[in-house]
Write an enzyme that holds these catalytic residues in place. Sequence first.
Site, short mmCIF file in Angstrom:
data_model
loop_
_atom_site.label_atom_id
_atom_site.label_comp_id
_atom_site.label_asym_id
_atom_site.label_seq_id
_atom_site.Cartn_x
_atom_site.Cartn_y
_atom_site.Cartn_z
N ARG A 107 0.99 -1.16 -0.08
CA ARG A 107 0.14 0.08 0.04
C ARG A 107 1.00 1.19 0.12
O ARG A 107 1.60 1.37 0.95
CB ARG A 107 -0.86 -0.10 1.28
CG ARG A 107 -1.64 1.36 1.38
CD ARG A 107 -2.72 1.12 2.28
NE ARG A 107 -3.93 0.68 1.88
CZ ARG A 107 -5.13 0.90 2.40
NH1 ARG A 107 -5.45 1.55 3.37
NH2 ARG A 107 -6.20 0.01 1.84
N HIS A 134 -7.39 0.99 -6.50
CA HIS A 134 -7.63 -0.06 -5.32
C HIS A 134 -8.36 -1.31 -5.93
O HIS A 134 -9.46 -1.43 -5.40
CB HIS A 134 -8.62 0.70 -4.25
CG HIS A 134 -8.57 0.48 -2.76
ND1 HIS A 134 -7.59 -0.84 -2.49
CD2 HIS A 134 -9.16 0.71 -1.58
CE1 HIS A 134 -7.86 -1.04 -1.26
NE2 HIS A 134 -8.69 -0.16 -0.85
N GLN A 137 -10.42 -3.93 -3.06
CA GLN A 137 -11.42 -3.21 -2.69
C GLN A 137 -12.51 -3.63 -3.89
O GLN A 137 -13.76 -3.99 -3.28
CB GLN A 137 -11.53 -1.67 -2.62
CG GLN A 137 -12.87 -1.05 -2.29
CD GLN A 137 -12.96 -1.61 -0.82
OE1 GLN A 137 -12.30 -1.56 0.27
NE2 GLN A 137 -14.36 -1.93 -0.35
N ASP A 225 -17.27 7.53 -1.31
CA ASP A 225 -15.98 7.36 -0.59
C ASP A 225 -15.64 8.85 -0.08
O ASP A 225 -16.36 9.76 -0.49
CB ASP A 225 -15.09 6.92 -1.69
CG ASP A 225 -13.56 6.59 -1.02
OD1 ASP A 225 -13.66 6.47 0.21
OD2 ASP A 225 -12.60 6.49 -1.66
N CYS A 264 -16.35 1.87 0.92
CA CYS A 264 -15.14 1.05 1.01
C CYS A 264 -14.82 1.36 2.52
O CYS A 264 -14.16 0.63 3.17
CB CYS A 264 -14.05 1.38 0.01
SG CYS A 264 -13.40 3.06 0.29
N ARG A 292 -13.81 -8.26 2.30
CA ARG A 292 -12.33 -8.03 2.19
C ARG A 292 -11.65 -9.18 1.87
O ARG A 292 -10.84 -9.82 1.40
CB ARG A 292 -11.87 -6.96 2.59
CG ARG A 292 -12.83 -5.43 2.43
CD ARG A 292 -12.21 -5.08 1.10
NE ARG A 292 -10.70 -5.23 0.61
CZ ARG A 292 -10.00 -4.13 1.16
NH1 ARG A 292 -10.29 -2.93 1.69
NH2 ARG A 292 -8.52 -4.01 0.75
N1 CP Z 1 -11.52 0.16 2.43
C1 CP Z 1 -10.05 -0.03 2.69
O1 CP Z 1 -9.10 -0.21 2.08
O2 CP Z 1 -9.92 0.28 4.20
P1 CP Z 1 -8.43 0.44 5.05
O3 CP Z 1 -7.80 1.71 4.53
O4 CP Z 1 -8.91 0.23 6.33
O5 CP Z 1 -7.60 -0.61 4.57
N1 NVA Z 2 -9.96 6.85 -1.65
C1 NVA Z 2 -9.40 6.56 0.08
C2 NVA Z 2 -9.90 4.92 0.06
C3 NVA Z 2 -9.43 4.61 1.45
C4 NVA Z 2 -9.70 3.15 1.54
C5 NVA Z 2 -8.04 7.03 0.16
O1 NVA Z 2 -7.40 6.66 -0.77
O2 NVA Z 2 -8.00 7.41 1.23
#
Ligand code: CP
Ligand code: NVA
Length: 307
Positions: A107, A134, A137, A225, A264, A292
């Site tokens: 990540r 992502h 997700q 989101d 998400c 997930r």
């Molecule tokens: N939706 C998602 O990816 O959540 P986190 O940021 O908690 O991993």
């Molecule tokens: N769009 C958000 C998703 C978090 C899971 C971010 O990138 O912070």
Amino acid sequence: MPHFLDLADAGGDAIAAMLNDAQDRKAARMTWPKGRADADAPLQGHVLAMVFEKNSTRTRASFDIAMRQLGGSVLILDSGTSQLGRGESVADTARVLSRMCDAIMLRTDNHAKIEEMAHHASVPVINGLTDRSHPCQIIADLLTIIEQGMPLPGLELAWFGDGNNVLHSILEAAGLMKFNVRVATPTGFEPDPEFVAMARAGGSQVTLTQDAALAAAGADIIVTDTWVSMGQENVENKLGAMAPYQVNEALIAMAKPSARFLHCLPAHIGDEVTQQVFESPQSVVFDEAENRIHAQKSILLWVLGKL
Ligand code: CP
Ligand code: NVA
């Protein structure tokens, strides 16, 4: 060796196989304790390295539980306590972790970093979120939609708010799985045209609009989101522009009565969604969060050639 940097790396047939496998594995262990391994423990002895350069709750927890359920284990690194945070290169980190683990999940912020990781790794690399996309997700999101009894082909999905990484992967999925996407964003916050083109090239109908009501009318799925993704700064002007795209009771009432709400998470109640919608029977956000786990298991099996 397959990587899972974006959904197109897998393609529509593999995504369909992942969704079937996820449903079967989920059904087979409904009443079991969550840490018990599946009967076939297909990743026994395998180790997943997870590298976090951004915060996470769901991605971290679900990959950990997914590996336990598949019979394997995880190790977790973050930029705050590993040498990555002191300037060791992504290339060297990829080569070291490839000697110690069977797959790597990253990540990070810049998508180029995960491409570099994949270039130098000799084990599969999975995108656990970048600023661009992502994909993990969206496998969970598609699973959640199917569980609601909605077939993907021809589905009308409506997105409200920021044209961000999650929307990009939804658009990529739309072209691969043949559903349609209405995108309602303020001017200047549209998704990357590359993802819109990908969806359209796959036969998906994509509507880009500034009119939230137009996007909501008759939709099957309503998605939003956070208005401010991780790493974004100087957002004062953005919040005002986003206000008309809040998912509230008036907006969701324009969708089909059978419509479901996805997010998400983490959610910002009172910003992108109201408490009423978030807690309503139409909201399936906690099924989505649980899924997930089941999605990650299928992604792991696919990259490791066991699906
Ligand atoms: N939706 C998602 O990816 O959540 P986190 O940021 O908690 O991993
Ligand atoms: N769009 C958000 C998703 C978090 C899971 C971010 O990138 O912070």
